[in-house]
Scaffold this motif. Structure first.
Motif, mmCIF file in Angstrom:
data_model
loop_
_atom_site.group_PDB
_atom_site.id
_atom_site.type_symbol
_atom_site.label_atom_id
_atom_site.label_comp_id
_atom_site.label_asym_id
_atom_site.label_seq_id
_atom_site.Cartn_x
_atom_site.Cartn_y
_atom_site.Cartn_z
ATOM 1 N N ILE A 199 0.830 -1.206 0.000
ATOM 2 C CA ILE A 199 0.000 0.000 0.000
ATOM 3 C C ILE A 199 0.862 1.253 0.000
ATOM 4 O O ILE A 199 0.594 2.222 -0.739
ATOM 5 C CB ILE A 199 -0.960 -0.022 1.205
ATOM 6 C CG1 ILE A 199 -2.001 -1.128 0.998
ATOM 7 C CG2 ILE A 199 -1.627 1.333 1.405
ATOM 8 C CD1 ILE A 199 -2.859 -1.401 2.213
ATOM 9 N N ALA A 200 1.919 1.270 0.826
ATOM 10 C CA ALA A 200 2.804 2.434 0.868
ATOM 11 C C ALA A 200 3.446 2.686 -0.491
ATOM 12 O O ALA A 200 3.538 3.828 -0.947
ATOM 13 C CB ALA A 200 3.880 2.226 1.946
ATOM 14 N N ASP A 201 3.870 1.612 -1.147
ATOM 15 C CA ASP A 201 4.471 1.758 -2.477
ATOM 16 C C ASP A 201 3.459 2.308 -3.476
ATOM 17 O O ASP A 201 3.770 3.188 -4.286
ATOM 18 C CB ASP A 201 5.004 0.412 -2.972
ATOM 19 C CG ASP A 201 6.251 -0.036 -2.219
ATOM 20 O OD1 ASP A 201 6.854 0.802 -1.518
ATOM 21 O OD2 ASP A 201 6.618 -1.227 -2.326
ATOM 22 N N ARG A 202 2.236 1.793 -3.430
ATOM 23 C CA ARG A 202 1.194 2.200 -4.374
ATOM 24 C C ARG A 202 0.765 3.649 -4.147
ATOM 25 O O ARG A 202 0.485 4.377 -5.116
ATOM 26 C CB ARG A 202 -0.018 1.277 -4.226
ATOM 27 C CG ARG A 202 -1.105 1.493 -5.264
ATOM 28 C CD ARG A 202 -0.708 1.020 -6.639
ATOM 29 N NE ARG A 202 -0.438 -0.409 -6.667
ATOM 30 C CZ ARG A 202 -1.382 -1.343 -6.857
ATOM 31 N NH1 ARG A 202 -2.635 -0.984 -7.058
ATOM 32 N NH2 ARG A 202 -1.048 -2.615 -6.887
ATOM 33 N N LEU A 203 0.726 4.075 -2.886
ATOM 34 C CA LEU A 203 0.278 5.431 -2.574
ATOM 35 C C LEU A 203 1.413 6.450 -2.574
ATOM 36 O O LEU A 203 1.169 7.646 -2.406
ATOM 37 C CB LEU A 203 -0.411 5.452 -1.193
ATOM 38 C CG LEU A 203 -1.629 4.555 -0.996
ATOM 39 C CD1 LEU A 203 -2.240 4.793 0.377
ATOM 40 C CD2 LEU A 203 -2.668 4.790 -2.079
ATOM 41 N N HIS A 204 2.657 5.961 -2.744
ATOM 42 C CA HIS A 204 3.833 6.829 -2.672
ATOM 43 C C HIS A 204 3.880 7.537 -1.320
ATOM 44 O O HIS A 204 4.073 8.759 -1.241
ATOM 45 C CB HIS A 204 3.848 7.854 -3.817
ATOM 46 C CG HIS A 204 3.700 7.226 -5.158
ATOM 47 N ND1 HIS A 204 2.675 7.522 -6.024
ATOM 48 C CD2 HIS A 204 4.436 6.255 -5.793
ATOM 49 C CE1 HIS A 204 2.803 6.802 -7.133
ATOM 50 N NE2 HIS A 204 3.859 6.021 -7.020
ATOM 51 N N ALA A 205 3.705 6.741 -0.276
ATOM 52 C CA ALA A 205 3.678 7.264 1.089
ATOM 53 C C ALA A 205 4.745 6.560 1.929
ATOM 54 O O ALA A 205 5.101 5.408 1.651
ATOM 55 C CB ALA A 205 2.301 7.042 1.718
ATOM 56 N N PRO A 206 5.262 7.227 2.960
ATOM 57 C CA PRO A 206 6.240 6.577 3.832
ATOM 58 C C PRO A 206 5.594 5.456 4.644
ATOM 59 O O PRO A 206 4.409 5.516 4.970
ATOM 60 C CB PRO A 206 6.717 7.717 4.744
ATOM 61 C CG PRO A 206 5.607 8.722 4.718
ATOM 62 C CD PRO A 206 4.997 8.620 3.357
ATOM 63 N N LEU A 207 6.396 4.432 4.956
ATOM 64 C CA LEU A 207 5.936 3.304 5.752
ATOM 65 C C LEU A 207 6.639 3.299 7.098
ATOM 66 O O LEU A 207 7.855 3.472 7.180
ATOM 67 C CB LEU A 207 6.220 1.982 5.032
ATOM 68 C CG LEU A 207 5.970 0.692 5.827
ATOM 69 C CD1 LEU A 207 4.485 0.526 6.125
ATOM 70 C CD2 LEU A 207 6.512 -0.523 5.070
ATOM 71 N N ASP A 208 5.867 3.099 8.154
ATOM 72 C CA ASP A 208 6.430 2.923 9.491
ATOM 73 C C ASP A 208 5.637 1.820 10.174
ATOM 74 O O ASP A 208 4.682 1.285 9.580
ATOM 75 C CB ASP A 208 6.370 4.221 10.298
ATOM 76 C CG ASP A 208 7.533 4.344 11.291
ATOM 77 O OD1 ASP A 208 7.885 3.318 11.917
ATOM 78 O OD2 ASP A 208 8.068 5.448 11.438
ATOM 79 N N VAL A 209 6.027 1.468 11.375
ATOM 80 C CA VAL A 209 5.314 0.426 12.112
ATOM 81 C C VAL A 209 4.723 0.998 13.386
ATOM 82 O O VAL A 209 5.252 1.940 13.975
ATOM 83 C CB VAL A 209 6.230 -0.763 12.468
ATOM 84 C CG1 VAL A 209 6.633 -1.520 11.217
ATOM 85 C CG2 VAL A 209 7.450 -0.318 13.251
ATOM 86 N N LEU A 210 3.619 0.411 13.798
ATOM 87 C CA LEU A 210 2.986 0.749 15.063
ATOM 88 C C LEU A 210 2.879 -0.559 15.847
ATOM 89 O O LEU A 210 2.188 -1.483 15.427
ATOM 90 C CB LEU A 210 1.600 1.352 14.825
ATOM 91 C CG LEU A 210 0.895 1.964 16.039
ATOM 92 C CD1 LEU A 210 1.779 3.015 16.702
ATOM 93 C CD2 LEU A 210 -0.420 2.592 15.616
ATOM 94 N N VAL A 211 3.620 -0.620 16.954
ATOM 95 C CA VAL A 211 3.677 -1.857 17.737
ATOM 96 C C VAL A 211 2.552 -1.869 18.755
ATOM 97 O O VAL A 211 2.525 -1.045 19.671
ATOM 98 C CB VAL A 211 5.036 -2.011 18.444
ATOM 99 C CG1 VAL A 211 5.084 -3.329 19.209
ATOM 100 C CG2 VAL A 211 6.174 -1.950 17.441
ATOM 101 N N VAL A 212 1.614 -2.782 18.576
ATOM 102 C CA VAL A 212 0.490 -2.959 19.493
ATOM 103 C C VAL A 212 0.383 -4.451 19.782
ATOM 104 O O VAL A 212 0.480 -5.269 18.876
ATOM 105 C CB VAL A 212 -0.823 -2.427 18.878
ATOM 106 C CG1 VAL A 212 -1.999 -2.661 19.823
ATOM 107 C CG2 VAL A 212 -0.699 -0.948 18.556
ATOM 108 N N ARG A 213 0.204 -4.805 21.040
ATOM 109 C CA ARG A 213 0.136 -6.212 21.425
ATOM 110 C C ARG A 213 -1.263 -6.567 21.936
ATOM 111 O O ARG A 213 -1.813 -5.887 22.805
ATOM 112 C CB ARG A 213 1.152 -6.524 22.533
ATOM 113 C CG ARG A 213 2.583 -6.416 22.096
ATOM 114 C CD ARG A 213 2.960 -7.442 21.060
ATOM 115 N NE ARG A 213 2.893 -8.802 21.584
ATOM 116 C CZ ARG A 213 2.981 -9.891 20.850
ATOM 117 N NH1 ARG A 213 3.105 -9.792 19.535
ATOM 118 N NH2 ARG A 213 2.925 -11.081 21.404
#
Length: 210
Positions: free
Chosen positions: A43-57
């Motif tokens: 999705i990030a590649d397709r939208l040309h948007a930065p990718l990060d992670v959100l850690v939730v357990r």
């Protein structure tokens, strides 16, 4: 019902429903680790948007770990499903919380190594996972994103249960799902390949889209 070959194919399908967020400088794609990362990378590649992670357990019921009684996120965020949590002793809940907090801290340290904490001030946070079962983890993620300053929070999943979708619709600004099967059973039922995503896969995805 559509069954995806893998999370990459699911991400390709979901990205088609998110084109209104393409090429916008305020958008950041936040993958819920670890299963959401391969979906979010596409999705990030397709939208040309930065990718990060959100850690939730997820806080799983001791005798049925796939059933969540709540979830934890960075910064001390905790979300409880009172109907489920009320059936578990405080001692059992505390043990699960300690275990999941330790894993959350480990993942935060590994995935954020060398990178600053998330700052979502004024941003549109697009939270992506590989599926939505109880919605507890995604609900915690929405709260975390808001605490980090997000101006708008969008949750996107390839497949989800209708009750979880409705619950999240009252929490996030927008919820997008490619499929909402009325007879939803488990996320894994909609994938041919639903292998456990490794830490190395997460690290590679973040590096590849940096």
């Amino acid at each position: 019902m559509t069954t995806y070959r893998d999370r990459t194919e699911a991400g390709q399908d979901l990205a088609e429903r998110l084109t209104d967020l393409a090429d916008r400088p305020d958008v950041v794609v936040l993958a819920l680790v670890r299963g959401g990362v391969p979906v979010a990378r596409v999705i990030a590649d397709r939208l040309h948007a930065p990718l990060d992670v959100l850690v939730v357990r997820k806080l799983g019921v001791p005798w049925a770990p796939e059933v969540a009684f709540g979830a934890l996120g960075p910064g001390g965020v905790q979300v409880l499903n009172d109907m489920v949590a009320g059936r578990i002793s405080e001692n059992d809940r505390a043990q699960v919380r300690r275990r999941e907090q330790a894993e959350l801290d480990r993942r935060e340290q590994r995935y954020r190594a060398g990178r600053p904490p998330l700052d979502l001030t004024g941003r549109t946070a697009l939270i992506v996972d590989d599926g939505l079962a109880t919605g507890a983890t995604a609900r915690a993620a929405v709260q975390v994103a808001r605490q980090l300053g997000a101006a708008r929070v969008v949750v996107a999943v390839p497949v989800g249960s209708p009750p979880a979708y409705e619950m999240l619709a009252a929490t996030a600004d927008t919820v997008v799902s490619s499929q909402l099967p009325p007879d939803f059973a488990a996320v894994g039922a909609y994938y041919d390949d639903i292998h456990e995503v490794s830490d190395d896969e997460v690290t590679h995805a973040l590096t590849a889209t940096a």
